[in-house]
Design an enzyme around this catalytic site. Structure first.
Site, short mmCIF file in Angstrom:
data_model
loop_
_atom_site.label_atom_id
_atom_site.label_comp_id
_atom_site.label_asym_id
_atom_site.label_seq_id
_atom_site.Cartn_x
_atom_site.Cartn_y
_atom_site.Cartn_z
N LYS A 27 0.85 -1.20 0.00
CA LYS A 27 0.00 0.00 0.00
C LYS A 27 0.88 1.25 0.00
O LYS A 27 1.92 1.28 0.68
CB LYS A 27 -0.89 -0.02 1.24
CG LYS A 27 -1.93 1.09 1.28
CD LYS A 27 -2.80 1.00 2.54
CE LYS A 27 -3.95 1.98 2.48
NZ LYS A 27 -4.83 1.91 3.65
N SER A 53 -9.72 1.46 2.41
CA SER A 53 -8.92 2.29 1.55
C SER A 53 -7.76 1.56 0.88
O SER A 53 -7.18 2.09 -0.05
CB SER A 53 -8.35 3.46 2.37
OG SER A 53 -7.45 2.98 3.36
N SER A 71 -9.96 -0.59 6.63
CA SER A 71 -9.28 -0.61 5.33
C SER A 71 -8.55 -1.86 4.90
O SER A 71 -8.15 -1.95 3.76
CB SER A 71 -8.32 0.57 5.25
OG SER A 71 -9.07 1.74 5.05
N1 GLN Z 1 -13.32 4.07 5.79
C1 GLN Z 1 -12.79 4.53 7.04
C2 GLN Z 1 -12.44 5.98 6.96
O1 GLN Z 1 -12.52 6.54 5.89
C3 GLN Z 1 -11.60 3.70 7.46
C4 GLN Z 1 -10.40 3.91 6.63
C5 GLN Z 1 -9.20 3.15 7.09
O2 GLN Z 1 -9.32 2.14 7.79
N2 GLN Z 1 -8.07 3.65 6.71
O3 GLN Z 1 -12.12 6.58 7.94
#
Ligand code: GLN
Length: 476
Positions: A82, A157, A181
């Site tokens: 990532k 994400s 994510s």
């Molecule tokens: N979807 C969640 C957010 O936007 C979690 C994102 C993540 O775990 N990085 O905060």
């Protein structure tokens, strides 16, 4: 070799038996990426030259040293990273144009450990900028597509890492899980994804999102593969003072142990309106498999669940606004205007909830709710060993479906972010398919119960083998 079928376990065996070489595997992986990534857009940067060089060196090592696989447990395993993980000499963007040309001078601890274990980095993967999002659409570099249906999102994400593993472009995808994510892309891409206990895996060198939530996890095709990677990445790191000196488990050794008598809790607050009926059915079918394996199922209650999203979306933007303030256009990166809409929204919201006069009403209140949510889980784990829930209330949705409605997007994580509020581990595994799309199921356990989660998931996977269903690039 068939990259869609290949697992880490098969790869190590094949390398040992000389069925194929590291170089052959690496070449095949890059030819797959070149053929298919135009359609999927999982990668932002490739590292082919280094990967091939590394593979050749490993082939020599295999010839010279019969014990090499004991010393390097992930020898030759291609890993997609990532773009939130700093990688020495390889561009690291966080999915944002703010630092779109940043080439880090050092490796994050997890990358150091993976490389020392023999893993080969294929490249850096697409993601929602800074980790903000559930679909991958908040990237500054065009969204990643779901290999099971190219008109749908792969989950975010860590969108690129999930899609890459699903289409055979790597055997591991690294991710960060602040609210969902790793688990959401795992669920949407028919993979196994772990959000470890807070403090289990070092965050050193990973661009911070919300520091009291951020955890480092990974996606793989199978439970064994996932356990194998955690054995490498887990552990104390002097560079990250939130890591805990708790013994690293024997995650692969416990696989195959019986789960007879295991008590599984089904939180009634998670099986409510808004949950897709077909997903509900899929999870209930999966529960029958657990029963067959000797587990018992009982309904439990996590009464503060309703407040989890609200607490999350006060605490996380507060920490985000603080962490992103270093990208002020003076010291690092480009001017602040380059931030995307979601980062701006969180910076504004967080600055507000932390400001004097509002801090007590929002931040402090949310921090108290967080403790109540943690206690919900602690009480539940007095009655049951593991909690099971769907990973997502919906199937992978269409690209563009939720981009105009941040609230609808936030709700994708409704079953996932309570785990981050509580700091406990969550493992998303495959629960089968509905309308040709993957369904994820989440197993949650007390802090540092990763062994138990893996062992539970492993027997289920052995019965069901949903990981053998591969993407067909529908609508491609
Ligand atoms: N979807 C969640 C957010 O936007 C979690 C994102 C993540 O775990 N990085 O905060």
């Amino acid at each position: 070799m068939d990259l869609l079928e290949l697992t880490i376990k098969d790869t190590i065996e094949a390398l040992k038996d000389k069925t194929f070489s590291c170089l052959e595997l690496t070449k095949e992986t890059f030819s797959n990426i070149k053929k298919n990534d135009k359609k999927i857009n999982a990668f932002l940067t490739l590292d082919e030259e280094n990967a091939l060089k590394q593979a050749k060196e490993y082939d020599d090592l295999i010839k010279e040293d019969a014990q090499i696989f004991d010393k390097k447990p992930l020898l030759g395993v291609p890993v997609a990273v990532k773009d939130l993980f700093t990688t020495e000499g390889i561009r690291t963007t966080a999915g944002s144009k703010i630092i779109g040309d940043y080439i880090p001078p050092f490796n994050s601890t997890v990358i150091k450990k993976l490389l020392a274990a023999g893993a080969i980095i294929t490249g850096k993967t697409n993601q929602d900028a800074w980790g903000h999002g559930s679909s991958g659409e908040n990237t500054d570099y065009e969204p990643t597509k779901n290999p099971y249906d190219l008109t749908r999102v792969p989950g975010g994400s860590s969108s690129g890492s999930g899609a890459a593993v699903a289409y055979g472009a790597s055997l591991v995808g690294t991710g960060t899980d602040t609210g969902s994510s790793v688990r959401l892309p795992a669920g949407f891409c028919n993979l196994v994804g772990l959000k470890p206990t807070y403090g289990r895996v070092s965050r050193y060198g990973i661009i911070a999102m919300a520091s009291s939530f951020d955890t480092i996890g990974h996606m793989t095709k199978t439970v064994y593969d996932n356990a194998k990677v955690l054995e490498v990445t887990a552990g104390v790191d002097p560079y990250d003072s939130t890591t805990v000196p708790e013994k690293v488990g024997s995650y692969t050794k416990v696989l195959g142990q019986s789960i007879k008598g295991l008590k599984i809790g089904l939180p009634k607050e998670y099986f409510v309106e808004g949950l897709d009926k077909k997903i509900d059915e899929s999870i209930r079918n999966s529960l029958q498999v657990f029963e067959k394996l000797g587990a018992t199922i009982q309904e439990i209650s996590l009464p503060y669940t309703d407040y989890a999203m609200a607490a999350y979306y006060i605490l996380v933007p507060s920490e985000v606004s603080s962490n992103l303030s270093r990208f002020d256009g003076v010291r690092y990166g480009k001017a602040r205007e380059v931030f995307g809409a979601e980062a701006k929204r969180r910076i504004m919201l967080g600055s507000y909830t932390l400001s004097s006069g509002y801090y007590d009403a929002y931040y402090l209140k949310a921090a108290k709710v967080r403790t109540l949510i943690k206690q919900d889980f602690e009480k539940a784990f007095e009655k049951v060993d593991v909690i099971v829930a769907p990973t997502s209330p919906t199937l992978p949705f269409k690209i563009g479906e939720k981009t105009d409605d941040p609230l609808a997007m936030y709700l994708s994580d409704i079953f996932l972010c309570p785990v981050n509020l509580a700091g406990i581990p969550g493992l998303s595994i495959q629960s089968g398919f509905v309308d040709d799309l993957p369904v994820g199921m989440q197993l949650m356990g007390p802090q540092f119960s990763e062994e138990l989660l893996y062992k539970t998931a492993y027997l289920f996977e052995k019965e069901t083998e949903y990981y053998k269903i591969h993407p067909k690039f529908k609508n491609g």
